[in-house]
Every structure is written in structure tokens, then in C-alpha cells.
Scaffold this motif. Structure first.
Motif, PDB file in Angstrom:
ATOM      1  N   THR A 199       0.853  -1.187   0.000  1.00 18.57           N
ATOM      2  CA  THR A 199       0.000   0.000   0.000  1.00 18.57           C
ATOM      3  C   THR A 199       0.888   1.235   0.000  1.00 18.57           C
ATOM      4  O   THR A 199       2.059   1.161   0.385  1.00 18.57           O
ATOM      5  CB  THR A 199      -0.930   0.013   1.231  1.00 18.57           C
ATOM      6  OG1 THR A 199      -1.814   1.124   1.141  1.00 18.57           O
ATOM      7  CG2 THR A 199      -0.124   0.121   2.513  1.00 18.57           C
ATOM      8  N   ASP A 200       0.340   2.372  -0.430  1.00 18.67           N
ATOM      9  CA  ASP A 200       1.124   3.598  -0.438  1.00 18.67           C
ATOM     10  C   ASP A 200       0.701   4.557   0.665  1.00 18.67           C
ATOM     11  O   ASP A 200       1.256   5.646   0.802  1.00 18.67           O
ATOM     12  CB  ASP A 200       1.025   4.305  -1.799  1.00 18.67           C
ATOM     13  CG  ASP A 200      -0.418   4.656  -2.162  1.00 18.67           C
ATOM     14  OD1 ASP A 200      -1.329   4.366  -1.356  1.00 18.67           O
ATOM     15  OD2 ASP A 200      -0.635   5.210  -3.255  1.00 18.67           O
ATOM     16  N   SER A 201      -0.303   4.170   1.479  1.00 18.10           N
ATOM     17  CA  SER A 201      -0.734   5.030   2.576  1.00 18.10           C
ATOM     18  C   SER A 201      -1.487   4.209   3.611  1.00 18.10           C
ATOM     19  O   SER A 201      -2.041   3.147   3.295  1.00 18.10           O
ATOM     20  CB  SER A 201      -1.623   6.167   2.062  1.00 18.10           C
ATOM     21  OG  SER A 201      -2.806   5.654   1.484  1.00 18.10           O
ATOM     22  N   ILE A 202      -1.507   4.700   4.845  1.00 24.05           N
ATOM     23  CA  ILE A 202      -2.249   4.064   5.924  1.00 24.05           C
ATOM     24  C   ILE A 202      -2.979   5.150   6.695  1.00 24.05           C
ATOM     25  O   ILE A 202      -2.681   6.342   6.562  1.00 24.05           O
ATOM     26  CB  ILE A 202      -1.337   3.273   6.875  1.00 24.05           C
ATOM     27  CG1 ILE A 202      -0.342   4.222   7.558  1.00 24.05           C
ATOM     28  CG2 ILE A 202      -0.608   2.170   6.140  1.00 24.05           C
ATOM     29  CD1 ILE A 202       0.452   3.553   8.653  1.00 24.05           C
ATOM     30  N   GLY A 214       6.202   2.576  -0.369  1.00 20.61           N
ATOM     31  CA  GLY A 214       5.493   1.512   0.320  1.00 20.61           C
ATOM     32  C   GLY A 214       6.226   0.944   1.516  1.00 20.61           C
ATOM     33  O   GLY A 214       5.918  -0.166   1.969  1.00 20.61           O
ATOM     34  N   ARG A 666      -2.712  -7.828  -0.566  1.00 16.74           N
ATOM     35  CA  ARG A 666      -2.871  -6.966   0.597  1.00 16.74           C
ATOM     36  C   ARG A 666      -3.873  -7.618   1.558  1.00 16.74           C
ATOM     37  O   ARG A 666      -5.004  -7.914   1.179  1.00 16.74           O
ATOM     38  CB  ARG A 666      -3.373  -5.585   0.180  1.00 16.74           C
ATOM     39  CG  ARG A 666      -3.695  -4.677   1.359  1.00 16.74           C
ATOM     40  CD  ARG A 666      -4.004  -3.269   0.911  1.00 16.74           C
ATOM     41  NE  ARG A 666      -4.445  -2.435   2.024  1.00 16.74           N
ATOM     42  CZ  ARG A 666      -4.518  -1.107   1.979  1.00 16.74           C
ATOM     43  NH1 ARG A 666      -4.183  -0.467   0.865  1.00 16.74           N
ATOM     44  NH2 ARG A 666      -4.922  -0.424   3.026  1.00 16.74           N
ATOM     45  N   ASP A 678      -4.119   0.311  10.570  1.00 17.29           N
ATOM     46  CA  ASP A 678      -4.353   0.108   9.143  1.00 17.29           C
ATOM     47  C   ASP A 678      -3.097  -0.279   8.370  1.00 17.29           C
ATOM     48  O   ASP A 678      -2.981  -0.004   7.178  1.00 17.29           O
ATOM     49  CB  ASP A 678      -4.972   1.380   8.526  1.00 17.29           C
ATOM     50  CG  ASP A 678      -5.557   1.119   7.153  1.00 17.29           C
ATOM     51  OD1 ASP A 678      -6.150   0.042   6.954  1.00 17.29           O
ATOM     52  OD2 ASP A 678      -5.399   1.984   6.267  1.00 17.29           O
TER      53      ASP A 678
END
Length: 694
Positions: A199-202, A214, A666, A678
Motif C-alpha cells: 500500500t502507499d498510505s495508511i 510503500g 494486501r 491500518d
């Protein structure tokens, strides 16, 4: 995936007299049966070949292919063990007969043990309190590093790495024997970078956090391990002394530890291999003496050990609540000294194999730094036990045992070093009060082993206990690493458990099946209960007790199609329910969901000198939660393993490959604390190891 080379160690079923050649040791089906008949508990034993061929980064990630055994991953390079959903201070980790003592309560660091020094592992699934006392209420992970050299000079060198966190490492072992004297030395060096997630964000509470490439910022680290053993091995008398030291340094995910990225001037994206604040380091020194004397009917064993576990957490000084900005970066420091002694006597008396022993342990733990979570404490324990293993016939064995334990815990008072307004008056708040608690318990166990034809049946029933640890009694502070505020309970009673477990297995040399059901009833289970309150911006968890019922089952089926092909499946299921207390009717926090593994393996030759295997790991949706927990969706991953031995002159070259999450899916692990903010599990990860033994 279970390697056929190790089927003798992993599959506890009675098969025919199939012979498997392994490292010049012939293992027969009868010997497998003999091992399983030693105890009425569910036990699994694996050797160095299994550890080598299934290398997956950390020791527990390597072992989690065993049904009921899981790895609770922590950051980039470490993990903690759990057996049937129980871990931390409910699981005893033993190294060469001595219980490993660190800061087991900590969720943010792994075992301080060199996995490359381990020769074999034995897993007891279910209580092992009769031999190990309090902390073995959930199971025992016994590690053995005491393999004796047989040549004047022998050794091994291993190079290994992982792609996800760019881990690089080297381990070397050398030993030798001259007459009855021997020596052995190990050294391991590991370095790894920030690890990647798909993922590129949480989202951390209400904040969206972008990840560079990531990667979880500041999760890099390093490990340095070394050990030396010298000894004398005679026919009746054996003694050795082992000194080991394990050091590790690892960063905390910077975006989680108080949102440092928003408040700090540190450029966390400067390098993926450096370790900036916040980070931790831990050093574990162990000195162990092992002595045995034996005759044809009697065996006497004495173990003495000293352990020092020194751990520090460092972070940028930031003001929280009424606490002013502190001086220095030392947030927490724990210095634990442990002295252990065990003595046992085993004697064969006709059809009876009698075993008795005593054990004692003294601990002293001192804290430091400007942050507080647990107080200073001292503990002392004493235990004595007696076991009888009665052989009725070759097919029927009965066993029973009893143990008495006494424990004393002293907790010291602690006051904040800063003042907090209370009714308008500045006050140094007391976080922990001076306390002395005394505990004692009588535990017992009884079991039966029965084999007939191709069937093996084992059953065990008993009572075990666990003394509440100082953290459960006196904690009062922020645990940033798992994103919560924790508060102890000084009135906790010792935890007790009544358990029944069984093993039923069958095999005919081509098909092997095994089922292991179990049940636990806790009249007063201790756990951290989540609340709807928040303290200093974090969710408050407090220790409480409740009646808890847990039951589950593990099952596996293996089909040896021919000398090349093998197919198998294994699965596990765990149910837990609170029968009293404020969360009556709910399960326990972070409960393990059901899972199934489906395996296919091709061996290049019947000796198992080379193989390639594919595994599908399927995990169910977990909606059995404790509010305010949230459900976790199910998932599946595809994994690959392969290995091959190559003779090189008088040496042996071993190449092993293990690839997790091949499809880079994911997903979230319900037992992972990172799920709370997350953070998904790591993406595709390939582990490679090349070793040369001579």
C-alpha cells in the motif's frame, strides 16, 4: 510446508517400517512411534534440516508451518511465538533446559536467541507446567543448541537474505572434539532495511499517512549473536558450560510512535537502512552450566544459569499531557538479572520410570528513563515435582504427576518526576505503590498412550497455573508500540487452567492422518480488556479476570503418492468465550481465526536431497471480536519453498528458498497490533539461504 525429509519428526503417527536416510541417521517408523509414546501430550520435534530448509527470516516464522504454532511478527526482522493462541508469559521458551528470561511481556521485540545456533526444536502443545512451572500454562518451546561435535574439526558457514526488507546476513559455526573434551562456537550477523507493505498510505486514527515507496519508515535494524561452549563428555558423566550474547537494534515505525514524523526534524526518508529515533536495543547475556551423571537405571541432571537482559527504548523528547519536555532521549530502560537452578533425578524401577526434581529462580528488574510503564520488581520462585511413567505393555503406557510451586513478588512504588494538577494542587502522581504478594499452587497431570496396529491414541488431563506478572499487577503508562494506554490491577489472583487434550493418528506408509482436539477452562483468565476511554490520546486497556472457555482442534492429512510426489492439508480452529466479567459473552482480544493450508511437493529423489513445493495458506474472516475491536477480513496467500543438497568434496552445500505472498496480496492479520493503525502485512518476500557444512 512439511518436507518429507522431516516427516519422521513432524508427523506423530504410526506408520510402517519405512526407512528415511537423513544426515547418516536412520529414522524408522517404529522410532517415530517411540518418540510419541514418551509423553501423553501433543509433541512435535524438528531438527536442523527442517530449520534450514524452511528458513523464513526469523525462528518463529520458520516454525509456524507446524499446526497450532504461529508467529506474531514485530516490525521488520523479529517475531514472537504463540501456541494455540497463547503466547508471551503463557508460553515457556526453554534453551538447553533453562527457561529463557527476558522482558517477555513486551509486544515489540522477539526472542533474544540466535536461531542459527539451534540444532533441534521440540514443541509441547498444551500446558507444560509440571516441568517448567508458572509460564508454561499454554505450552513449551524447547530449543537445543547442545549438539556435540564428532570430528576433530567441523563447522558450517551460511549466507542468507530476504527481499522485502533487503536483509543480509552471515552465520558461522565451528566445533571440534579431542578425546572426551569438545568445544563449539557460533557467530551471526544480520542487517536489514525498512520493510515494504502493499500500500502507499495508511490511516492512523484520523490521520492519513503517505508511505515512501510503500515502506514503513524506520523499521530497519541489525542483530549480532555469539556463543561459545566447552565441555567434557564421558560415558557416564557429562558437563559443559555455554556463554552466549545476543544484541539487536531496531527502529520503531516512526509514524506510530507519537506521530514523530509530524513533530520531528529527522528526515526519515533519507535512507531505508538507517535507524533513527525512536528505536530500541536489547542485549541478552546468558551463562549456562549443564551437568549429567547416568547409570543404566538412573540419570541425575543439574542446570545452573545466569541471565542479564538489558533493554532501552529511545525517542525524541516530546511533552505529553502535563509532562514537560524531558532532557535526553532515554524514554525507558529495563535491566533484568535472573538466576536459575534446576535439579532432576530419573530412575527406572521395573515398569515404572520415576522422575522428580526441584527448581528455583530469582529475578531483579530495574527501570530507568523518563517514561513509565512497569515498576521495579523482584520475584522469587520455588517448585518441586514428581512424575511416574508406568509401562503396562509395549502398547499401553500410563503417566501421572504432581507439582507444588511457591512464588513471591515485590513491586516498588513509583511517582512521576513531574507534577500534575489535582483539584488545583500540583501533585507528583503515584503510578505504582509498594506491594508484596505471595502465591502458591498445587498442579497435576495424568495421561495415557495407546497404540494398536496403525493407530496411536494419546490423551492428557490436568491442572496448571500462572502467577500474575509485575506488569499485570502494576503497569500504568503508554505503550506506543501497540498504540494504547495500559493499566494494571494489584488485586489479580493467580491464573488457573484445567485442560484436556488428545491425539489420534493413523498411517499405513502412504497416507497419514492426525487429529488433535483440546479444551481449556480458565476460572480466572487474566487479560488486557479494551475500554471506550482514552488517556493522553490513546485507548485505555486495563487488566481484568474472567472465566474463559477455550477449545479447538488441529488436523492434518498427508498422502505420499510415490517416491516423488506428496500432497497434504492441515488446518486449525480455535473458539474462545468469556463466561463472566464486563465482556461476558465475547471472545478474547486478538483471537486467532481458523486457517487451512494445502500443500503439494515434488522431491527429486527418495532421499529427499532436493524438493520444490507450493503452499496455499487460507485464513478465515474473523468477526469474533471484543468491542471496540473491529472484524478482520479473510485472505489467502500463495507460497513457494525449495531446497537442494549438493555434495562438494567432503562437504555438503545446501541451498534453500522460501517465498511468501507470491501474488503480493494486501491483507490484515487479526493477531497483529499493526492492524490497529491500518498497516497490512508485508508484501512479497523471498528468503534465500546458501550453506556449506564440513
Amino acid at each position: 510446508m512439511i518436507n518429507s525429509i522431516l516427516a519422521a519428526a513432524l508427523l506423530s503417527c504410526a506408520v510402517g517400517d519405512t526407512i528415511v536416510k537423513l544426515d547418516d541417521v536412520t529414522v524408522t517408523g517404529q522410532q517415530r512411534r517411540d518418540y510419541q509414546m514418551r509423553s501423553s501430550q501433543s509433541a512435535v520435534q524438528v531438527n536442523r534440516d527442517y530449520l534450514s530448509q524452511h528458513f523464513a527470516g526469523s525462528l518463529m516464522q520458520t516454525l509456524q508451518g507446524i499446526p497450532g504454532v504461529k508467529a506474531m511478527s514485530i516490525g521488520s526482522g523479529q517475531s514472537k511465538p504463540t501456541i494455540r493462541g497463547l503466547g508471551f508469559n503463557r508460553l515457556a521458551v526453554s534453551e538447553d533446559g533453562i527457561k529463557h528470561e527476558g522482558q517477555q511481556w513486551g509486544d515489540d521485540h522477539g526472542l533474544e536467541i540466535d536461531q542459527f545456533a539451534i540444532d533441534r526444536v521440540e514443541v509441547i502443545k498444551g500446558p507444560g507446567a509440571l516441568l517448567y512451572g508458572s509460564d508454561a500454562i499454554g505450552g513449551v518451546l524447547s530449543l537445543y543448541t547442545n549438539h556435540l561435535p564428532t570430528k576433530p574439526l567441523e563447522g558450517a558457514v551460511q549466507l542468507f537474505g530476504r527481499t522485502n526488507n533487503e536483509q543480509l546476513g552471515v552465520s558461522a559455526r565451528i566445533g571440534g572434539r579431542k578425546g572426551k573434551f569438545f568445544f563449539r562456537a557460533n557467530a551471526t550477523f544480520i542487517d536489514y532495511a525498512d520493510y515494504r507493505v502493499p500500500t502507499d498510505s495508511i490511516q492512523y486514527y484520523s490521520y492519513w499517512i503517505k508511505l515512501k515507496d510503500g515502506r514503513l519508515r524506520n523499521t530497519a535494524g541489525a542483530e549480532r549473536d555469539g556463543s561459545v561452549m566447552v565441555g567434557y563428555a564421558g560415558y557416564n558423566f557429562h558437563t559443559d558450560v555455554r556463554v552466549s550474547d545476543s544484541y539487536s537494534k531496531s527502529g520503531f515505525f516512526a509514524n506510530a510512535h507519537g506521530l514523530e514524523v509530524r513533530l520531528s526534524d529527522i528526515d526519515y526518508d533519507r535512507s531505508r537502512r538507517d535507524v533513527d529515533l525512536p528505536y530500541q536495543w536489547v542485549n541478552h547475556l546468558k551463562v549456562l552450566s549443564h551437568t549429567t551423571w547416568r547409570t543404566e537405571a538412573t540419570n541425575v541432571e543439574l542446570n545452573l544459569a545466569y541471565q542479564n537482559n538489558l533493554r532501552e527504548e529511545l525517542s525524541e523528547p516530546v511533552s505529553h499531557g502535563y509532562m514537560p519536555t524531558p532532557d535526553g532521549t532515554l524514554e525507558r530502560r529495563f535491566n533484568k538479572n535472573t538466576y536459575t537452578a534446576t535439579f532432576s533425578l530419573r530412575h527406572e524401577l521395573g515398569s515404572h520410570a520415576l522422575q522428580g526434581g526441584v527448581s528455583g529462580e530469582l529475578q531483579r528488574n530495574r527501570r530507568g528513563g523518563w517514561g513509565f510503564i512497569i515498576p521495579d520488581f523482584e520475584t522469587g520462585t520455588f517448585g518441586a515435582y514428581l512424575l511416574d511413567r508406568y509401562t503396562v505393555s509395549e502398547r499401553l503406557i500410563l503417566n501421572a504427576g504432581v507439582r507444588y510451586d511457591f512464588a513471591r513478588t515485590r513491586i516498588h512504588s513509583y511517582q512521576d518526576w513531574y507534577q500534575t494538577p489535582v483539584d488545583g494542587t500540583p501533585t507528583y502522581l503515584q503510578r505504582s505503590s509498594d506491594m508484596r504478594r505471595y502465591f502458591n499452587s498445587l498442579t497435576w497431570s495424568a495421561g495415557v498412550n495407546y497404540t494398536v496396529g496403525q493407530w496411536l491414541v494419546k490423551a492428557n488431563v490436568g491442572k496448571s497455573f500462572r502467577v500474575p506478572i509485575p506488569k499485570e499487577l502494576g503497569a500504568d503508562g503508554i505503550n506506543y508500540h501497540i498504540f494504547r494506554y495500559e493499566r494494571g490491577n494489584a488485586s489479580l489472583d493467580p491464573e488457573e487452567s484445567y485442560q484436556v487434550d488428545a491425539t489420534v493418528s493413523w498411517g499405513n506408509g502412504h497416507v497419514e492422518a492426525q487429529v488433535e482436539p483440546y479444551l481449556n477452562y480458565f476460572p480466572n483468565y487474566i487479560y488486557l480488556s479494551p475500554t471506550a476511554q482514552y488517556v493522553e490520546g490513546l485507548q485505555l486497556y486495563h487488566y481484568t479476570q474472567a472465566r474463559v472457555l477455550r477449545y479447538g482442534v488441529e488436523a492434518q492429512l498427508t498422502w505420499h503418492v510415490d517416491e516423488h510426489w506428496q500432497f497434504g492439508t492441515q488446518g486449525e480452529y480455535l473458539y474462545a468465550r468469556q463466561k463472566s466479567g464486563e465482556k461476558k459473552g465475547y471472545t478474547l482480544p486478538f483471537s486467532t481465526p481458523w486457517s487451512v493450508d494445502v500443500d503439494a511437493k515434488y522431491s527429486f529423489d527418495w532421499k529427499g536431497q532436493g524438493f520444490v513445493g507450493l503452499n496455499a495458506h487460507i485464513v478465515g474472516h474473523q468477526d469474533e471480536i471484543v468491542p471496540p475491536e473491529k472484524p478482520t477480513g479473510g485472505y489467502w496467500t500463495l507460497n513457494l519453498s525449495a531446497g537442494k543438497y549438493f555434495p562438494v568434496g567432503g562437504a555438503m552445500l545446501n541451498v534453500a528458498l522460501h517465498a511468501d505472498n507470491l501474488l503480493n496480496r494486501r491483507y490484515y492479520d487479526h493477531t497483529s497490533y499493526y492492524r490497529l493503525i491500518d498497516v497490512p502485512e508485508p508484501g512479497r518476500n523471498v528468503s534465500v539461504k546458501i550453506g556449506l557444512e564440513f
